[in-house]
Design an enzyme around this catalytic site. Structure first.
Site, short mmCIF file in Angstrom:
data_model
loop_
_atom_site.label_atom_id
_atom_site.label_comp_id
_atom_site.label_asym_id
_atom_site.label_seq_id
_atom_site.Cartn_x
_atom_site.Cartn_y
_atom_site.Cartn_z
N GLU A 1 1.52 -0.47 -5.15
CA GLU A 1 0.51 0.51 -5.48
C GLU A 1 1.19 1.87 -5.53
O GLU A 1 1.43 2.50 -4.51
CB GLU A 1 -0.61 0.54 -4.44
CG GLU A 1 -1.72 1.51 -4.81
CD GLU A 1 -2.34 2.23 -3.61
OE1 GLU A 1 -3.45 2.75 -3.76
OE2 GLU A 1 -1.70 2.27 -2.54
N ASP B 1 0.83 -1.20 0.00
CA ASP B 1 0.00 0.00 0.00
C ASP B 1 0.86 1.25 0.00
O ASP B 1 1.88 1.32 0.70
CB ASP B 1 -0.90 -0.02 1.24
CG ASP B 1 -1.81 1.18 1.33
OD1 ASP B 1 -2.62 1.37 0.40
OD2 ASP B 1 -1.71 1.93 2.31
#
Length: 655
Positions: free
Chosen positions: A440, A411
């Site tokens: 990400e 993340d």
């Protein structure tokens, strides 16, 4: 070993994060510069984690004194006008020195930077101006008693340079027992006699052109004595290449708290639907965060990095789900959050309530009571990665969960210092070379391929699919987006995850309509990259985080996904390694701007793909070897010799 890792490559003025690996927060670490260009006055501070900024082109060696001895790190700095366009953040801003991550190899020294690069263009260059950073691939063989490491540079797809215009710089790895006096050169190759080759040697290289230097490439070679007095043997690995299994995997994202019907524990409910998930052709399940968190149902505000969220089940429940997924030959990705904790985390609560708390230094602060964060997110607080206990805590969390799963979806990867990701990458790959790291990062960053992550969110193609689906751009924009990977500087071996929606985005079918949604799914499964299906996308779910409407599923759409996944698995021409070629097509009926055609070719297979994002069927004349659709066996031929394409057609083609 506390050695800070591979050599770094930067441009002058870029900051390199210096940090001991596997840190002991109670230990003493000191840095000093022991080699620098004559023109340099660069120094380094007194803290265990420091920012080193080269101020003159050349080779630097920075030495770490640690409890286990002294370790040298080579930093190769190029002149700033050779740097690709950068989005480097300055030290002191949340995320630290998360940047280019360039690794340049050089006879005199080694280097690899920590500044983010979002495009492949040199400073002052514009897309399409004949510029762009080159690309590089390394290979190694044993020839006539020598290990030969070859560099294969290539110009940027938009560059006016040729291969002959490019130079290559090699660097040895400071951690290995190999000296330049044992290494010869032969054109764009290094030659090391087997008799001088250590048990292990790592080589780093960049291609260097007028418009900058490439994403660094690396190759790892291990030597072992053979039986019976024969010549020693070597094993060659490519640490920056993605695991083979990941490149063609169909990924299924599950928003954990709304996937089931609420009648059982979340993990058990997902396990109960594994037969269904397997029937879709899924190879990998990505679950949104499963750790203990605050009130937000998405789970990204973590309050305990070592405990499963109580509302989802127990650790035993989670492990049972992972085991059940593996029994279905489905791998599992763990959603790893490292940038921040929730503000309800006990450590933050202690830090904000008591300025003298030991946890005060764990966080970055905007004011005395307001932590640093992004986008004014009011429920999270950014960690300070210059504080060794933070790194130790997160590395311990990685050790806790990595053995259970097959990879991490990382993340906010762009917000965490590159040096931390490099350490995590190297540690995990030493244990399991097949472990997947998916980042990400939006927009994607080419240098993240250099020993940080294996696979990247393809946000560029996502944006193109949205534009095309809305009718704001011609369908050929999808192919332009795929081309942008090379333009941005990604090497040929880079891997990407293709997606049209996820838990952060409006459902594609809501924004673009059902016909375009079918075509977008066709793009995901037939373009180079790993296709992602967000749970519910396969049957027309309209709410992005709502309870899934299982009782109102669009069965035709679901069957469409099944057929696409089956074709993806059965046809090598649809795989990541197959080439992609644009095709001209003549649209007799329908909206020509809504249609795009391309050919995919592998060694033993070839297909022609036609996508129609329009609301109505299109009649298309295109180069194909047959008119029978691979997806459903239907003959799409018309009386005029063209094809009738509703949304997606996959046809046999000449190899």
């Amino acid at each position: 070993m506390h050695h800070p890792g591979p050599p770094r490559f930067v441009a002058t003025g870029d900051a390199v994060e210096l940090a001991p690996r596997d840190p002991d927060p109670a230990a003493t670490y000191e840095w000093r510069v022991v080699q620098a260009p004559v023109a340099s006055t660069a120094t380094v501070g007194d803290d265990p984690v420091e920012a080193f900024v080269p101020d003159a082109p050349g080779t630097y060696v920075v030495r770490l004194s640690a409890p286990d001895g002294e370790h040298d790190l080579t930093v190769r700095a190029f002149d700033e006008d050779r740097a690709p366009e950068s989005t480097t953040r300055q030290p002191g801003v949340s995320g630290g020195w998360s940047g280019s991550g360039f690794a340049t190899t050089h006879r005199a020294g080694e280097s690899d930077t920590d500044s983010q690069v979002s495009a492949g263009f040199g400073v002052g260059d514009a897309p399409g101006a004949g510029a762009g950073r080159p690309r590089l691939t390394l290979s190694a063989t044993v020839e006539d008693g020598n290990v030969v490491v070859r560099a294969d540079p290539e110009p940027n797809p938009r560059s006016d340079e040729t291969r002959a215009d490019l130079d290559v710089e090699f660097l040895l790895d400071d951690r290995d027992d190999l000296s330049w006096r044992d290494v010869g050169t032969e054109g764009l190759a290094l030659v090391v006699p087997l008799e001088s080759f250590p048990e292990r040697a790592r080589f780093h290289a960049v291609a260097l052109g007028e418009h900058g230097y490439s994403v660094p490439a690396a190759i790892d070679i291990s030597r072992s004595e053979s039986q019976g007095g024969d010549e020693p043997t070597v094993e060659v690995t490519h640490p920056y290449h993605p695991p083979e299994w990941a490149e063609d995997s169909v990924i299924y994202e599950i928003y954990v708290r709304t996937f089931g019907d609420g009648e059982g524990g979340a993990f058990d409910e997902i396990a109960d639907r594994l037969d269904y998930i397997e029937s879709l052709g899924v190879d990998v399940i990505w679950l949104t965060p499963v750790l203990q968190n605050d009130h937000a149902p998405h789970g990204y505000n973590v309050t305990d990095f070592f405990a499963i969220a109580e509302d989802l089940g127990t650790r035993e429940d989670y492990e049972r789900f992972v085991e059940a997924a593996h029994d279905h030959d489905i791998k599992v990705l763990f959603d790893l959050v490292c940038n921040h904790s929730a503000r309800t985390h006990p450590y933050f609560q202690a830090a904000v309530s008591d300025p003298d708390s030991e946890y005060r230094d764990w966080y970055e602060w905007r004011t005395a009571t307001e932590p640093e964060t992004y986008f004014e997110w009011e429920h999270i607080a950014n960690f300070d990665f210059t504080h060794l206990p933070v790194r130790r805590h997160l590395l311990d969390a990685v050790d806790e969960w990595a053995p259970l799963v097959d990879g991490f979806r990382c993340d906010m990867a762009w917000a965490v210092p590159n040096g931390f990701w490099r350490e995590l990458h190297d540690e995990l790959k030493e244990r399991d070379p097949e472990f997947l790291l998916l980042d990400e990062t939006i927009p994607y960053i080419a240098d993240f391929q250099a020993g940080l992550f294996d696979e990247h969110f393809d946000s560029t193609t996502y944006a193109a699919l949205r534009r095309v689906g809305r009718g704001d751009a011609p369908a050929t924009d999808v192919l332009d987006a795929i081309d942008e990977r090379g333009v941005a500087g990604f090497p040929e071996y880079a891997a990407f995850m293709l997606y049209a929606e996820n838990h952060d985005e409006t459902r594609y079918i809501v924004e673009c309509g059902r016909p375009a949604a079918k075509a977008a799914l066709g793009a995901l499964f037939t373009l180079p990259g790993s296709p992602l299906v967000y749970a519910g996308q396969e049957f027309g779910q309209r709410g992005k985080r709502d309870d899934l409407a299982w009782d109102h599923a669009d069965e035709d759409l679901r069957e469409h996904v099944e057929r696409l996944a089956a074709a993806r698995h059965e046809r090598s021409a649809l795989g990541a390694g197959a080439s992609l070629e644009r095709l001209d097509c003549d649209v007799h009926e329908g909206d020509a701007d809504r249609v795009v055609a391309y050919r995919r070719v592998a060694d033993d297979d070839a297909v022609t793909v036609v996508l129609n994002f329009g609301d109505d069927s299109a009649t298309v004349a295109v180069d194909a070897a047959g008119t029978t659709d691979v997806l459903d066996g239907e003959d799409l031929g018309t009386d005029g010799g063209a094809l009738a394409v509703d949304s997606v057609a996959v046809l046999p083609a000449d190899e």
